[in-house]
Design a protein around this motif. Structure first.
Motif, PDB file in Angstrom:
ATOM      1  N   ALA A  40       0.941  -1.362  -0.013  1.00 57.80           N
ATOM      2  CA  ALA A  40       0.038   0.270  -0.181  1.00 57.80           C
ATOM      3  C   ALA A  40       0.913   1.096  -0.032  1.00 57.80           C
ATOM      4  O   ALA A  40       1.815   1.180   0.949  1.00 57.80           O
ATOM      5  CB  ALA A  40      -0.955  -0.255   1.242  1.00 57.80           C
ATOM      6  N   CYS A 172      -3.982   1.300  -1.650  1.00 57.20           N
ATOM      7  CA  CYS A 172      -4.098   1.287  -0.307  1.00 57.20           C
ATOM      8  C   CYS A 172      -4.465  -0.275  -0.014  1.00 57.20           C
ATOM      9  O   CYS A 172      -4.687  -1.106  -0.823  1.00 57.20           O
ATOM     10  CB  CYS A 172      -5.245   2.262  -0.119  1.00 57.20           C
ATOM     11  N   LYS A 173      -4.759  -0.306   1.343  1.00 57.23           N
ATOM     12  CA  LYS A 173      -5.232  -1.642   1.743  1.00 57.23           C
ATOM     13  C   LYS A 173      -6.555  -1.969   1.098  1.00 57.23           C
ATOM     14  O   LYS A 173      -7.629  -1.241   0.809  1.00 57.23           O
ATOM     15  CB  LYS A 173      -5.311  -1.634   3.327  1.00 57.23           C
ATOM     16  N   GLU A 177     -13.751  -0.003   3.722  1.00 54.73           N
ATOM     17  CA  GLU A 177     -13.648   1.277   4.554  1.00 54.73           C
ATOM     18  C   GLU A 177     -12.426   2.120   4.259  1.00 54.73           C
ATOM     19  O   GLU A 177     -12.412   3.115   4.145  1.00 54.73           O
ATOM     20  CB  GLU A 177     -13.757   1.035   6.056  1.00 54.73           C
ATOM     21  N   ASP A 178     -11.256   1.250   4.161  1.00 57.99           N
ATOM     22  CA  ASP A 178      -9.801   1.705   3.585  1.00 57.99           C
ATOM     23  C   ASP A 178     -10.055   2.358   2.237  1.00 57.99           C
ATOM     24  O   ASP A 178      -9.505   3.472   1.966  1.00 57.99           O
ATOM     25  CB  ASP A 178      -8.809   0.910   3.809  1.00 57.99           C
ATOM     26  N   ARG A 181     -12.250   5.629   2.300  1.00 57.02           N
ATOM     27  CA  ARG A 181     -11.563   6.904   2.732  1.00 57.02           C
ATOM     28  C   ARG A 181     -10.354   7.427   1.900  1.00 57.02           C
ATOM     29  O   ARG A 181     -10.244   8.573   1.820  1.00 57.02           O
ATOM     30  CB  ARG A 181     -10.912   6.390   4.312  1.00 57.02           C
ATOM     31  N   TYR A 182      -9.652   6.349   1.250  1.00 52.16           N
ATOM     32  CA  TYR A 182      -8.396   6.788   0.519  1.00 52.16           C
ATOM     33  C   TYR A 182      -9.029   7.492  -0.877  1.00 52.16           C
ATOM     34  O   TYR A 182      -8.406   8.530  -1.057  1.00 52.16           O
ATOM     35  CB  TYR A 182      -7.600   5.488   0.160  1.00 52.16           C
TER      36      TYR A 182
END
Length: 325
Positions: A40, A172-173, A177-178, A181-182
């Protein structure tokens, strides 16, 4: 003499056993790309190929090097500022100080590492028939678009095993949710008011079973709509295509132009000339205008069909079944 042979034999035996446990893992890590894996936060270029990953890497280095020089000039290695570790009087006075000596050694190691950083570096992708080239000081979307634009115009084939070449401008991961958010920040340059545009989302997951394609597309389309309600879905000829490539627990993202024109960024297909090449196809049945539902292209949902720009070999490589991680 007999009393000495026992300990010597035991010591020799212990030396024989130690390398198996201590050095075999190191040998595995020493394999090409083994010590460097997709993580990530990385940016680069994701490349699919037809079985021969080693040749794919060689082709990628050649192609990216050629066009990288056109856009960014000859590659220059990062130079280390020797003034930090040069022999000044103060450092000479601290020569006997253990802490200063350790700090100097760390600086030298860091400088040596920095000098080895290259513009393009292959790392382990985590999936079969997929190569990831990490980039440094390069805009992946700009570079890949430049390559495809030139190949589309000249119809000159430059690769044999590389299939698709997809820029990765952020990662990102791979958890919902990640990702949400990203992308709230990542999508801003293209979709945040007053900017707006038509878009579609294409999604592909490899070695990952915990994400739902429908949920990912719904969430990301919602992010785009939140940035500007005037952003609209267009599945036939969108201005922007959001490319989502998930490998294991890493999500690779990019927002690209001319995805339809450049045949899904397929280097084998983009050089093929055909009547009406580059012209938008007939409108596909999609959501009502302005709707953010069903933002994924219809051909991604259809099974048993080869969408435009996807060869039979690529379809086979994309659909391989590796163990889930």
């Amino acid at each position: 003499m007999a009393t000495l042979e026992g300990p010597v034999t035991a010591s020799a035996g212990s030396r024989k056993r130690r390398p198996k446990a201590q050095y075999v893992p190191a040998a595995k890590r020493a394999r090409p790309g083994g010590a460097r894996q997709l993580e990530a936060g990385m940016c680069g270029i994701l490349i699919t190929c037809n079985m021969n990953e080693r040749k794919c890497v060689a082709e990628a280095y050649s192609l990216l090097g050629e066009y990288g020089e056109q856009l960014y000039g000859p590659e220059q290695f990062i130079e280390h500022d020797d003034s930090r570790g040069s022999g000044s009087e103060e450092e000479a006075d601290e020569e006997d100080d253990a802490e200063a000596a350790v700090k100097k050694e760390v600086d030298q190691i860091r400088a040596s590492t920095e000098q080895k950083l290259r513009r393009f570096q292959s790392v382990e992708s985590g999936a079969n028939n997929v190569v990831f080239i990490r980039t440094l000081g390069v805009e992946p979307e700009k570079l890949v678009h430049h390559i495809l634009k030139d190949m589309h115009a000249t119809k000159k084939k430059k690769t044999r095993v590389i299939l698709r070449m997809l820029p990765v401008s952020g990662s990102c991961k791979a958890f919902l949710e990640d990702m949400k958010r990203y992308t709230e920040t990542f999508f801003e340059p293209w979709f945040k008011a007053p900017k707006k545009g038509t878009f579609q989302i294409v999604y592909k997951a490899r070695n990952n079973s915990h994400l739902s394609r429908e949920e990912v597309i719904k969430e990301l389309a919602g992010v785009v709509g939140h940035l500007n309600p005037e952003n609209k879905v267009d599945l036939s000829n969108p201005e922007f295509t959001i490319v989502v490539e998930v490998i294991k627990n890493i999500c690779c993202l990019s927002v690209v132009k001319d995805y339809v024109l450049f045949r899904k960024y397929n280097l084998q297909e983009v050089v093929k000339g055909s009547p009406g090449d580059g012209q938008p196809g007939p409108p596909k049945k999609g959501p009502p205008e302005g709707s953010l539902e069903g933002a994924g292209p219809a051909e991604e949902k259809a099974e048993g069909q080869d969408p435009p720009g996807e060869t039979a070999e690529e379809k086979a490589s994309d659909n391989h079944k590796d163990g889930d991680h």
